[in-house]
Design a protein around this motif. Structure first.
Motif: not given
Ligand code: NAD
Length: 323
Positions: A90, A130, A132, A159, A181
């Motif tokens: 992560a 995520s 992101s 991801k 997410r």
């Protein structure tokens, strides 16, 4: 309903809370796979496992998800109804210097688990994705059907790749895959590299905190209990074969406001070292949670003004224990 569940990354921040929460309901059998790597101290991860043990028994395998054969031996021992896959490298910034490690763990590791779900006929797979993946999406709040082709870090790209693998396996092999997410999660046992925890530590040590950008970057900070209620709702969800859900609070907080809240609750002043924005960092994350509300009955409860005092209380107790 799933009863026999494999949690990968269960010694980590989110995974340990999920395991505790499930163990409080007696009908769950939990298996945890985690390699206890040193992305942050393995001692913290071992302490997390000890915390989980207070809520009940579980099987633990110190196994690396990149190693297919070792992972397979876990599946030889137990028949799982559900995999909640949280093990990952992560963190955005370290992914710029270790992109291969991120790809091997987050893409190959996810593929290994999906392959085993296929071989051992595990019907359900919940994937920890995520916010992101939205990258530099200019439209806010971010919705699940927004394009995710604008990722700006290797972490985010891995991801997004994980989500695509989930879709592929759900289509080809009828494994129900739910991608969640997560939007910046915080609370007790938060990863020490994440802003809230790192800032609290530096402020109490009287050391400068590096503030990247002008303090106006905004994040949708999500309290751990709300995330766990969302993950549990996803485990219970059975209405379709593949879904993506945002799990956030759907409120944004500016970085400078976050620091103010930490200062108030720690009753200490931060020494701020201003730095330019970092490559890979996005200016804003903001979750549209209407889909999760509608289909999962997800209903986050914790405003940042209520969550930070709870975090600080945990942080103070944890600091006191180590002295
Ligand atoms: N915390 C957040 O704000 C956040 C936000 C978005 C997404 N996520 C995702 O949620 C998941 C959990 O995050 P977290 O904050 O609890 O992180 P964490 O680092 O505390 O937990 C991840 C766990 O996975 C384990 N792990 C890593 N690589 C492994 C490997 N090769 N084999 C076996 N285990 C391995 C680690 O040892 C760790 O215990 C991750 O997939 C992360 O990408 C977290």
């Amino acid at each position: 309903m799933a009863n026999n569940i494999l949690i990968t990354g269960g010694a980590g921040f989110i995974g340990s809370h999920l395991a505790e929460s499930l163990l409080r309901d007696t009908d769950w059998k939990i298996t945890i796979v985690d390699d206890l790597n040193d992305f942050y101290s393995p001692e913290i991860k071992r302490a997390n496992l000890d915390e989980i043990r207070r809520s009940g028994d579980f099987q633990f395998f110190e196994t690396d998800i990149r190693n297919f054969d070792s992972l397979k031996s876990v599946f030889d021992e137990t028949e799982f109804d559900c995999i909640v896959h949280l093990a990952a490298r992560a963190g955005v910034r370290p992914s710029l210097s270790h992109p291969r490690l991120y790809a091997e763990t987050n893409i190959t590791g996810t593929l290994n688990l999906l392959e085993l779900a296929r071989d051992y006929e595990v019907p359900q797979f919940v994937f920890g994705s995520s916010s992101s993946v939205y990258g530099v999406n200019e439209k806010v709040p971010f919705a699940e059907d927004d394009r995710i082709h604008q990722t700006i870090s290797p972490y985010a790209a891995t991801k997004a790749a994980g989500e695509l693998l989930c879709h592929t396996y759900s289509h080809l092999f009828k494994i129900q895959c739910i991608c969640l997410r997560f939007f910046t999660v915080y609370g007790a046992r938060q990863r020490p590299d994440l802003a809230i925890h790192k800032f609290a530590r530096l402020i109490t040590e009287g050391k400068p905190i590096q503030l990247f950008g002008d303090g106006t970057t905004r994040r949708d900070y999500t309290y751990i209990d709300d995330i766990i209620s969302g993950v549990r709702a996803a485990i219970d969800y059975d209405a379709s074969a593949y879904e993506i859900f945002n799990l956030g609070e759907s409120e944004t907080t500016e970085l400078s406001r976050l620091i103010e809240l930490l200062e108030q609750n720690l009753d200490m002043k931060a020494v701020v070292d201003r730095q330019p924005m970092q490559p890979g960092d996005v200016p804003v994350t903001y979750a549209d949670i209407s889909k999760a509300k509608r289909l999962l009955k997800y209903n986050p409860q914790t405003k940042i003004e209520d969550g930070i005092p709870k975090f600080v209380e945990w942080f103070r107790n944890a600091e006191a224990r180590t002295k």
